[in-house]
Motif scaffolding. Structure first.
Motif, PDB file in Angstrom:
ATOM      1  N   ALA A  27       0.851  -1.120   0.133  1.00 55.46           N
ATOM      2  CA  ALA A  27      -0.106  -0.105  -0.016  1.00 55.46           C
ATOM      3  C   ALA A  27       0.893   1.115   0.084  1.00 55.46           C
ATOM      4  CB  ALA A  27      -0.894  -0.038   1.249  1.00 55.46           C
ATOM      5  N   VAL A  28       0.255   2.241  -0.462  1.00 57.78           N
ATOM      6  CA  VAL A  28       1.049   3.578  -0.532  1.00 57.78           C
ATOM      7  C   VAL A  28       1.605   3.984   0.692  1.00 57.78           C
ATOM      8  CG1 VAL A  28      -0.286   4.417  -2.377  1.00 57.78           C
ATOM      9  CG2 VAL A  28      -0.982   4.848  -0.245  1.00 57.78           C
ATOM     10  N   THR A  29       1.166   3.580   1.918  1.00 60.18           N
ATOM     11  CA  THR A  29       1.629   4.050   3.267  1.00 60.18           C
ATOM     12  C   THR A  29       2.974   3.191   3.507  1.00 60.18           C
ATOM     13  OG1 THR A  29       0.206   2.627   4.276  1.00 60.18           O
ATOM     14  CG2 THR A  29      -0.416   4.759   4.187  1.00 60.18           C
ATOM     15  N   GLY A  30       2.992   1.995   2.812  1.00 58.14           N
ATOM     16  CA  GLY A  30       3.893   1.047   3.168  1.00 58.14           C
ATOM     17  C   GLY A  30       3.753   0.087   4.327  1.00 58.14           C
ATOM     18  N   LEU A  31       2.394   0.401   4.734  1.00 60.48           N
ATOM     19  CA  LEU A  31       2.003  -0.538   5.924  1.00 60.48           C
ATOM     20  C   LEU A  31       0.959  -1.482   5.442  1.00 60.48           C
ATOM     21  CD1 LEU A  31       2.089   2.128   8.568  1.00 60.48           C
ATOM     22  CD2 LEU A  31       3.720   0.459   8.304  1.00 60.48           C
ATOM     23  N   GLY A  32       0.495  -1.447   4.077  1.00 56.58           N
ATOM     24  CA  GLY A  32      -0.491  -2.236   3.700  1.00 56.58           C
ATOM     25  C   GLY A  32      -1.528  -1.201   2.992  1.00 56.58           C
ATOM     26  N   THR A  33      -3.008  -1.888   2.924  1.00 56.01           N
ATOM     27  CA  THR A  33      -3.999  -1.073   2.355  1.00 56.01           C
ATOM     28  C   THR A  33      -4.039   0.267   2.987  1.00 56.01           C
ATOM     29  OG1 THR A  33      -4.732  -3.008   1.407  1.00 56.01           O
ATOM     30  CG2 THR A  33      -6.397  -1.079   1.392  1.00 56.01           C
ATOM     31  N   VAL A  34      -4.398   1.424   1.983  1.00 61.02           N
ATOM     32  CA  VAL A  34      -4.560   2.673   2.718  1.00 61.02           C
ATOM     33  C   VAL A  34      -5.846   2.746   3.329  1.00 61.02           C
ATOM     34  CG1 VAL A  34      -4.590   5.091   2.096  1.00 61.02           C
ATOM     35  CG2 VAL A  34      -3.135   3.585   0.744  1.00 61.02           C
ATOM     36  N   ALA A  35      -5.900   2.933   4.511  1.00 60.67           N
ATOM     37  CA  ALA A  35      -7.045   3.195   5.346  1.00 60.67           C
ATOM     38  C   ALA A  35      -7.471   4.529   5.347  1.00 60.67           C
ATOM     39  CB  ALA A  35      -6.644   2.833   6.850  1.00 60.67           C
ATOM     40  N   ALA A  36      -8.869   4.428   5.449  1.00 60.31           N
ATOM     41  CA  ALA A  36      -9.332   6.001   5.244  1.00 60.31           C
ATOM     42  C   ALA A  36      -8.875   6.808   6.511  1.00 60.31           C
ATOM     43  CB  ALA A  36     -10.912   5.856   5.545  1.00 60.31           C
ATOM     44  N   ARG A  37      -8.451   8.177   6.437  1.00 58.41           N
ATOM     45  CA  ARG A  37      -8.023   8.835   7.391  1.00 58.41           C
ATOM     46  C   ARG A  37      -9.265   9.600   8.223  1.00 58.41           C
ATOM     47  NH1 ARG A  37      -6.579  14.180   8.370  1.00 58.41           N
ATOM     48  NH2 ARG A  37      -7.265  14.885   6.118  1.00 58.41           N
ATOM     49  N   VAL A 813     -15.052   9.125  -2.223  1.00 59.36           N
ATOM     50  CA  VAL A 813     -15.171   7.792  -2.395  1.00 59.36           C
ATOM     51  C   VAL A 813     -15.400   7.144  -0.989  1.00 59.36           C
ATOM     52  CG1 VAL A 813     -14.564   5.467  -3.051  1.00 59.36           C
ATOM     53  CG2 VAL A 813     -13.845   7.523  -4.466  1.00 59.36           C
ATOM     54  N   ASP A 814     -16.661   6.613  -0.900  1.00 54.66           N
ATOM     55  CA  ASP A 814     -16.911   5.924   0.459  1.00 54.66           C
ATOM     56  C   ASP A 814     -16.901   4.319  -0.116  1.00 54.66           C
ATOM     57  OD1 ASP A 814     -17.131   5.173   3.099  1.00 54.66           O
ATOM     58  OD2 ASP A 814     -19.073   6.346   3.372  1.00 54.66           O
ATOM     59  N   ALA A 815     -15.988   3.498   0.532  1.00 58.81           N
ATOM     60  CA  ALA A 815     -15.865   1.975   0.140  1.00 58.81           C
ATOM     61  C   ALA A 815     -16.318   1.212   1.334  1.00 58.81           C
ATOM     62  CB  ALA A 815     -14.436   1.953  -0.260  1.00 58.81           C
ATOM     63  N   PRO A 816     -16.983  -0.014   0.885  1.00 60.34           N
ATOM     64  CA  PRO A 816     -17.677  -0.677   2.202  1.00 60.34           C
ATOM     65  C   PRO A 816     -16.595  -1.605   2.754  1.00 60.34           C
ATOM     66  CG  PRO A 816     -18.242  -1.698  -0.082  1.00 60.34           C
ATOM     67  CD  PRO A 816     -17.636  -0.210  -0.382  1.00 60.34           C
ATOM     68  N   HIS A 817     -16.528  -2.102   3.941  1.00 57.73           N
ATOM     69  CA  HIS A 817     -15.639  -3.170   4.439  1.00 57.73           C
ATOM     70  C   HIS A 817     -15.457  -4.449   3.535  1.00 57.73           C
ATOM     71  CE1 HIS A 817     -14.701  -0.659   8.016  1.00 57.73           C
ATOM     72  NE2 HIS A 817     -16.001  -0.448   8.020  1.00 57.73           N
ATOM     73  N   LEU A 866      -6.483   1.534  -1.992  1.00 59.51           N
ATOM     74  CA  LEU A 866      -7.450   2.225  -0.926  1.00 59.51           C
ATOM     75  C   LEU A 866      -8.324   1.169  -0.441  1.00 59.51           C
ATOM     76  CD1 LEU A 866      -8.312   5.603  -3.034  1.00 59.51           C
ATOM     77  CD2 LEU A 866      -6.134   4.961  -1.808  1.00 59.51           C
ATOM     78  N   GLY A 867      -8.203   1.548   1.002  1.00 59.84           N
ATOM     79  CA  GLY A 867      -8.943   0.531   1.673  1.00 59.84           C
ATOM     80  C   GLY A 867     -10.588   1.010   2.038  1.00 59.84           C
ATOM     81  N   PRO A 868     -11.317   0.279   2.972  1.00 68.64           N
ATOM     82  CA  PRO A 868     -12.641   0.679   3.043  1.00 68.64           C
ATOM     83  C   PRO A 868     -12.901   2.101   3.677  1.00 68.64           C
ATOM     84  CG  PRO A 868     -11.926  -1.118   4.506  1.00 68.64           C
ATOM     85  CD  PRO A 868     -10.837  -0.906   3.478  1.00 68.64           C
ATOM     86  N   GLY A 869     -13.982   2.616   3.783  1.00 68.98           N
ATOM     87  CA  GLY A 869     -14.072   3.855   4.348  1.00 68.98           C
ATOM     88  C   GLY A 869     -14.129   5.248   3.251  1.00 68.98           C
ATOM     89  N   ARG A 870     -13.972   6.060   4.242  1.00 67.35           N
ATOM     90  CA  ARG A 870     -14.122   7.511   3.333  1.00 67.35           C
ATOM     91  C   ARG A 870     -12.611   7.978   2.701  1.00 67.35           C
ATOM     92  NH1 ARG A 870     -16.621  12.555   4.810  1.00 67.35           N
ATOM     93  NH2 ARG A 870     -16.209  13.999   3.154  1.00 67.35           N
ATOM     94  N   HIS A 871     -12.534   8.313   1.510  1.00 64.99           N
ATOM     95  CA  HIS A 871     -11.418   8.873   1.023  1.00 64.99           C
ATOM     96  C   HIS A 871     -11.742  10.291   0.111  1.00 64.99           C
ATOM     97  CE1 HIS A 871      -8.950   5.208   1.763  1.00 64.99           C
ATOM     98  NE2 HIS A 871      -9.866   4.496   1.627  1.00 64.99           N
ATOM     99  N   THR A 872     -11.004  11.206   0.236  1.00 70.17           N
ATOM    100  CA  THR A 872     -11.177  12.261  -0.743  1.00 70.17           C
ATOM    101  C   THR A 872      -9.803  12.686  -1.474  1.00 70.17           C
ATOM    102  OG1 THR A 872     -12.749  13.202   0.837  1.00 70.17           O
ATOM    103  CG2 THR A 872     -11.542  14.858  -0.647  1.00 70.17           C
ATOM    104  N   VAL A 873      -9.736  12.974  -2.915  1.00 69.35           N
ATOM    105  CA  VAL A 873      -8.841  13.233  -3.677  1.00 69.35           C
ATOM    106  C   VAL A 873      -8.964  14.455  -4.138  1.00 69.35           C
ATOM    107  CG1 VAL A 873      -7.256  12.391  -5.446  1.00 69.35           C
ATOM    108  CG2 VAL A 873      -8.347  10.632  -4.131  1.00 69.35           C
ATOM    109  N   THR A 874      -7.981  15.367  -4.114  1.00 68.25           N
ATOM    110  CA  THR A 874      -7.907  16.837  -4.572  1.00 68.25           C
ATOM    111  C   THR A 874      -6.922  17.071  -5.501  1.00 68.25           C
ATOM    112  OG1 THR A 874      -7.121  17.517  -2.636  1.00 68.25           O
ATOM    113  CG2 THR A 874      -9.531  17.687  -2.532  1.00 68.25           C
TER     114      THR A 874
END
Length: 881
Positions: A27-37, A813-817, A866-874
């Motif tokens: 994942a882009v964090t290096g720790l696995g799938t990007v979780a929603a912040r 984007v809001d993705a399901p678990h 990108l993992g589940p939860g809320r993500h915003t890209v600007t």
């Protein structure tokens, strides 16, 4: 047309799509799938709520509020009718139709004979009763029989009547059928030595046409010469039910024409308050459009099986009244009288006090009938706002309207398979009876075809996945009827024997699409052998030395396709479809762990794609040929799917789309052929079925505004013309229904605007079975904003974006678990500096990726895993605030 999940502009995109199937990269964090912040509401824009700028997606929903549907207006009434508007007011009075007993028309003297220039061959109805069409029917005094000529569009047609002695005629009267009215004809009489013209008629449209002579004529012979007939979907032919030896002015049958506001489907119900004695009859005529509603329906299933109802549904009204539901096909009296057709798809309904001559004495054509209410028991999927698991909304009101019009069209064809309701041409099947299916049309053919599912099933998954069994039932049933040589039938019609060349390929693609949206592992494992038998047995048997499918090999010269086109040899459409199916099959095999099959089918797909480019690319036109042999033409289907299936590289894709732009654009869409060499007016025919892959090709080739323009021409035309709302089976010259009255005006295969707007404009789609991985790649063009929700087995995937211009862009984007995904946002053109932030953190600092995995690709910044939860890209262009 269905577009495979790994279809696109080339290997770069396929690599992105496949990244999450067999295990994501770091994942882009290096720790696995990007979780929603986690973030406060103030830090992020509002999540898509289905309402914006005064628009609410719920306001566009078109289905009725409940199963009982009533007409919304009275269009007109004819004859002796009182209080026609009472039909719109349950409990507010009755509508009374009154008709006096008829005066017997004049008859020819006994011994009169008739002869004709030609006579159509006899046939039999479903009950085995012979039906003849010879000239004597025109003088037998029975208006239920008729003379038919045996030529279509060939004139003159003549009918000669000979009496045993001279008769004095003030004129004659022609009674015909509404599907064969003589429009232009002359009436000649014999003076003993020569024929004399007694009358000439032009532009006739009346079923009963009195033809008075200038003065009475005494003659033994009358000749009617027809030089023009009304045009019908079956062609131009002469039909004369009776010629009366006198002038008989028609008495208008009392009737009321009501409008349900849009196409509906189900069982019509009429509540009769009372009637005069003697069982006065009513005839019901149904039509999706006003244009094709006459004294008969635009189409009835009995038209396909002997014409027992002669174009209408009949009922004999008892004096005490009755509530009659037209819920079954067949005779209602005496075993062979008072026929009704059952379920109908229609917008307009005409109720007339009338009866077929053959229905006497069970029903008679005069008396009084009091009608209380008219309604419909709606049988399609009832798509009310609370049933939509997926929705769409954008800044463009037209696009919103077309999306929900397509949803409603599809709801009309999502229905239970019932013996009485389906196409009568051998389509009934005990293995489908009682199951939920996707029929092709609301009024016809009412049989599930797998090619139609390539569009209609995808529309279903994106709106009402609770009904996805309608797709599975059909796909499984067709596979269960697989032929020993591997061929899979296209539908149950003709006892599963209708020979189509392309539809087994659609079965593969539809199966993969079903799995992408549902993750139904049981279906995949159960029918995987059928897939292998089809691809490794039957299609190789029709493959030539160039490695291309070749229609004509292995006894397939008589096979048809989605439009029964007279194509043979190496056809781009069949072969591009083959590439798509092979790639879809490879993805399915990989998911099930059959790596050898996956590798073999992937290699074959590459080989077929190379052969298409080597043998079917026309460099002079900059487009793919329809066929490698014969007349030179270029088809929408082959060129579009060559792009969506990855056969065409970006240069060829742009060139092919430019060719279609230059040669097929019409006010009502893009034609499916660039010339008329395959049949007359082919370059003026639009199929929304083959337009769908072109829309996808345009969106995914960076031509979003061109795709939107094509949508507005195609779907805007249908939306603006009768019956409105629903999507037509096909559009012909000048924007008319392409097969006149026979055309289905609510056809599931034409709903591709809905998946195109959700998957391509909004940009969200599954990339692995069960939506375990997904992708959001917006193609906004100049659309200002869009939002929507996609149903998945894990919960909704919600997407919203803003496109304010100048290169700025915001994606939410809001993705399901249980899911991961990739987003690919549009960025400013090369040379313009910009930054991108992901969940408030820098993802691109203007020159390089600031997070692992982010990369530029063809005008987009890709952010994987990108993992589940809320993500915003600007996206922030330099100088943009």
């Amino acid at each position: 047309m269905s577009v495979s999940e790994n279809a696109g502009t080339g290997p770069e995109r396929r690599a992105v799509l496949k990244a999450g199937i067999g295990g994501a990269a770091l994942a882009v964090t290096g720790l696995g799938t990007v979780a929603a912040r986690p973030a406060s509401a103030a830090e992020l824009p509002p999540l898509a709520a289905g309402r914006r700028d005064g628009k609410d997606w719920r306001s566009y929903v078109r289905a009725p509020a409940g199963r009982t549907v009533r007409p919304v207006r009275v269009v007109s009434s004819t004859g002796d009718v009182t209080d026609a508007d009472a039909l719109l007011k349950p409990g507010g009075g009755v509508t009374v139709l009154t008709r006096p007993a008829p005066v017997a028309p004049p008859a020819w003297p006994q011994g009169t004979t008739a002869a004709a220039s030609s006579t159509h061959a006899p046939n039999s109805g479903d009950d085995g009763t012979p039906r003849t069409y010879d000239a004597s029917n025109a003088i037998d005094g029975d208006p239920g029989t008729f003379w038919n000529d045996d030529t279509i569009g060939v004139y003159p047609d003549t009918l000669t009547i000979t009496a045993p002695q001279a008769v004095s005629l003030p004129g004659v009267t022609l009674l015909s059928g509404s599907d064969g009215v003589p429009t232009d004809f002359t009436v000649d009489t014999w003076d003993g030595t020569a024929w004399r013209t007694a009358a000439t008629v032009t532009g006739n449209s009346d079923v009963q046409r009195p033809v008075p002579f200038a003065s009475p004529v005494s003659t033994t012979r009358v000749r009617i010469t027809v030089t023009g007939d009304q045009q019908t979907s079956a062609g131009e032919f002469t039909r004369v039910n009776e010629v009366y030896p006198g002038v008989v002015d028609p008495v208008a049958a009392p009737g009321v024409l009501v409008d349900f506001g849009q196409v509906v489907v189900g069982f019509p119900t009429v509540r009769f308050a009372w009637a005069s004695s003697g069982n006065p009859g009513v005839r019901l005529a149904f039509s999706e459009t006003l244009e094709y509603l006459t004294d008969r329906s635009d189409f009835t299933r009995s038209d396909q099986s002997g014409g027992q109802g002669q174009g209408t549904d009949q009922f004999a009204v008892p004096s005490a009244g009755a509530t009659w539901t037209d819920d079954r096909r067949g005779y209602r009296s005496g075993g062979n009288q008072v026929y009704a057709d059952g379920l109908h798809g229609f917008r307009y309904l005409r109720i007339t006090l009338d009866a077929l001559a053959a229905d006497a004495p069970a029903a008679r054509a005069w008396g009084k009938v009091a009608v209380d209410t008219v309604s419909l028991d709606f049988t399609g999927y009832l798509g009310t706002p609370d049933t939509f698991a997926g929705w769409f909304l954008s800044s463009d009101d037209d696009l919103n309207r077309y999306w929900y019009g397509a949803a409603y069209t599809n709801e009309l064809v999502t229905d239970t398979f019932r013996t009485d309701d389906v196409d009568p041409r051998g389509a009934d099947s005990p293995t489908l009876d009682g199951k939920l299916v996707l029929h092709d049309g609301a009024k016809r053919d009412r049989d599930p075809y797998v090619g139609d599912l390539a569009v209609s099933a995808r529309t279903l998954y994106l709106t009402h996945p609770d009904a996805s069994a309608a797709a599975r039932d059909v796909l499984a049933d067709l596979a269960d009827h697989q032929r020993d040589d591997g061929w899979i039938p296209p539908a149950s019609i003709n006892g599963y024997t209708l020979p189509l060349f392309d539809y087994p390929l659609w079965w593969v693609t539809c199966s993969w699409d079903y799995l992408l949206h549902t993750g139904d592992h049981d279906y995949a494992t159960r029918y995987y052998p059928a897939l292998g038998k089809l691809l490794d047995s039957w299609y190789p048997s029709v493959t030539d030395g160039d490695g291309l499918l070749n229609k004509g090999l292995n006894g397939t010269s008589g096979y048809g396709d989605y439009a029964f086109l007279p194509r043979s040899g190496q056809i781009t459409y069949y072969n591009a479809n083959y590439v798509q199916a092979l790639n879809d099959a490879a993805a399915l095999a990989g998911w099930l762990g059959h790596t050898a099959d996956a590798d073999r089918w992937t290699a074959r797909a590459r080989s077929v794609a190379d052969a298409i480019n080597a043998h079917l690319w026309d460099a002079s036109a900059g487009a793919y040929l329809d066929s490698a042999t014969g007349d030179v033409r270029h088809a929408q289907d082959g060129n579009s799917i060559a792009i969506t299936a990855g056969v065409a590289d970006p240069t060829r894709a742009a060139s092919a789309l430019a060719h279609l732009d230059a040669t097929t654009k019409l006010p009502y869409g893009n034609a499916f052929m660039d010339n008329d060499t395959i049949f007359a007016d082919a370059s003026k025919r639009v199929y929304a079925f083959t337009s769908y892959p072109e829309l996808v090709a345009r969106f995914r080739s960076g031509q979003a505004d061109s795709a939107v323009d094509q949508i507005k021409r195609t779907y805007g035309w249908m939306d603006a013309h009768d019956p409105g709302t629903t999507n037509w089976e096909g559009i012909g010259p000048d924007g008319t229904p392409y097969e006149q009255a026979y055309t289905s005006m609510a056809h599931g295969w034409s709903t591709g605007v809905l998946p195109a707007l959700t998957r391509d404009l909004l940009g969200a789609e599954p990339t692995a079975p069960g939506f375990t991985t997904w992708q959001v790649t917006p193609h906004p063009g100049t659309v200002a904003w869009a939002q929507g929700r996609l149903p998945t087995p894990h919960g909704p995937l919600t997407v919203s974006w803003d496109n304010p211009g100048s290169g700025a862009f915001t994606l939410d984007v809001d993705a399901p678990h249980g899911t991961t995904g990739t987003v690919a946002v549009p960025v400013p053109a090369a040379g313009q500096r910009f930054t991108v932030r992901l969940d408030g953190r820098t993802a691109w600092d203007g020159t390089r990726a600031a997070v692992r995995g982010a990369r530029l690709d063809d005008g987009r910044l890709l952010l994987p895993d990108l993992g589940p939860g809320r993500h915003t890209v600007t996206v922030h262009p330099a100088g943009h605030r």
